[in-house]
Design a protein around this motif. Structure first.
Motif, PDB file in Angstrom:
ATOM      1  N   GLY A  64     -37.182 -45.600 -45.133  1.00 45.10           N
ATOM      2  CA  GLY A  64     -35.944 -44.851 -45.045  1.00 45.10           C
ATOM      3  C   GLY A  64     -35.806 -44.083 -43.749  1.00 45.10           C
ATOM      4  O   GLY A  64     -36.571 -44.260 -42.801  1.00 45.10           O
ATOM      5  N   GLU A  65     -34.820 -43.208 -43.723  1.00 44.43           N
ATOM      6  CA  GLU A  65     -34.495 -42.394 -42.561  1.00 44.43           C
ATOM      7  C   GLU A  65     -34.540 -40.926 -42.942  1.00 44.43           C
ATOM      8  O   GLU A  65     -34.348 -40.559 -44.104  1.00 44.43           O
ATOM      9  CB  GLU A  65     -33.096 -42.739 -42.034  1.00 44.43           C
ATOM     10  N   VAL A 159     -34.643 -40.550 -46.874  1.00 48.44           N
ATOM     11  CA  VAL A 159     -33.778 -41.190 -47.858  1.00 48.44           C
ATOM     12  C   VAL A 159     -33.460 -42.609 -47.400  1.00 48.44           C
ATOM     13  O   VAL A 159     -33.494 -42.925 -46.214  1.00 48.44           O
ATOM     14  CB  VAL A 159     -32.464 -40.398 -48.066  1.00 48.44           C
ATOM     15  N   ASP A 160     -33.156 -43.446 -48.379  1.00 50.06           N
ATOM     16  CA  ASP A 160     -32.650 -44.791 -48.125  1.00 50.06           C
ATOM     17  C   ASP A 160     -31.375 -44.923 -48.931  1.00 50.06           C
ATOM     18  O   ASP A 160     -31.425 -45.035 -50.160  1.00 50.06           O
ATOM     19  CB  ASP A 160     -33.673 -45.840 -48.545  1.00 50.06           C
ATOM     20  N   GLU A 163     -31.077 -42.672 -52.180  1.00 50.14           N
ATOM     21  CA  GLU A 163     -32.352 -42.542 -52.872  1.00 50.14           C
ATOM     22  C   GLU A 163     -33.351 -41.798 -51.995  1.00 50.14           C
ATOM     23  O   GLU A 163     -33.472 -42.070 -50.797  1.00 50.14           O
ATOM     24  CB  GLU A 163     -32.910 -43.925 -53.215  1.00 50.14           C
ATOM     25  N   THR A 165     -36.858 -41.373 -50.639  1.00 50.72           N
ATOM     26  CA  THR A 165     -37.991 -42.293 -50.488  1.00 50.72           C
ATOM     27  C   THR A 165     -39.297 -41.589 -50.136  1.00 50.72           C
ATOM     28  O   THR A 165     -40.363 -42.192 -50.254  1.00 50.72           O
ATOM     29  CB  THR A 165     -37.688 -43.347 -49.409  1.00 50.72           C
TER      30      THR A 165
END
Length: 256
Positions: A64-65, A159-160, A163, A165
């Motif tokens: 994710g970021e 998050v991705d 969501e 992560t």
């Protein structure tokens, strides 16, 4: 073998990245010990620990970021922020870590010491320090301890889409004030507080969160300056303090 990237480095610790592996080097082995134990206890996504040989802790990158960066906008959706709020609530509802957290007296002493330093060194206008010290007072009350991350900066949450992560950097985890985590995450991103609380729940104390915005910014400024960071960068701690000063004074709780 991938290239070695220096993620962060200062006198206390350094974090290096080699491919999908992060190597955290800390002069105080207690920090890594807390991090390993906290990640094992936390009921939220955390990085996989690959190995731990003091003074080095090796963890895997999380997918994710980052939710955002201090000083820059967060492009994450309101739903992502709400998901983060729900994850933080799950953490705060979990059993307490068995090691002690910070005492209120220690927080007060540190705040007064750091305000005195800011004034003595003319780092900020005296009125900015004075007004934020007043605002910070609302956080200086007894709290019911919960399992807090302790350094829940926005760049520590991944998050991705919508969501969560992973949440990283658990070395400050301990029993503490739930509102401190919420304030740390939204520092410089005060406009996302409503989204966060949509997932966290309605019982957060917004006045205390605002107080922690001021308190954290006052206390962190000297450390940032002395370790090569710039709290006066756009959107960072000094901007947070200036923004609090421009707000109209709020009546005391219970005032008519």
């Amino acid at each position: 073998m991938g290239e070695v990237e220096i993620v962060v480095a200062h006198r206390r610790r350094a974090t290096l990245r080699v491919g999908d592996v992060f190597l955290k080097v800390d002069g105080d082995p207690a920090h890594a010990d807390v991090e390993v134990r906290a990640m094992a206890m936390a009921p939220v996504p955390t990085p996989t620990i690959l190995w731990h040989e003091p003074p080095v802790l090796a963890i895997a990158a999380v997918p994710g970021e980052v939710l955002g960066l201090l000083g820059g906008p967060s492009t994450a959706s309101p739903a992502a922020w709400a998901a983060v709020g729900a994850a933080i609530r799950e953490l705060h509802d979990a059993p307490l870590p068995p090691w002690p957290g910070r005492r209120l007296d220690d927080v007060v002493a540190e705040l007064d010491s750091e305000c005195a330093w800011l004034l003595a060194h003319d780092v900020l206008p005296a009125e900015v320090v004075r007004r934020n010290r007043e605002i910070a007072e609302a956080a200086l009350r007894p709290w019911e301890p919960v399992f807090v991350h302790g350094d829940l900066q926005i760049a520590h949450v991944f998050v991705d889409g919508d969501e969560v992560t992973g949440i990283i950097d658990w070395s400050e985890a301990a029993p503490g004030d739930a509102m401190y985590d919420l304030a740390t995450l939204t520092l410089g991103h005060e406009d996302r507080l409503d989204d966060l609380l949509t997932g966290y729940g309605p019982d957060a104390d917004r006045d205390v969160i605002r107080a922690w915005w001021s308190l954290r910014s006052l206390v962190a400024s000297r450390w940032l300056i002395e370790h090569g960071f710039d709290p006066d960068a756009p959107g960072c701690e000094f901007d947070v303090l200036r923004a609090r000063t421009r707000e109209p004074q709020r009546p005391p709780t219970g005032a008519k």
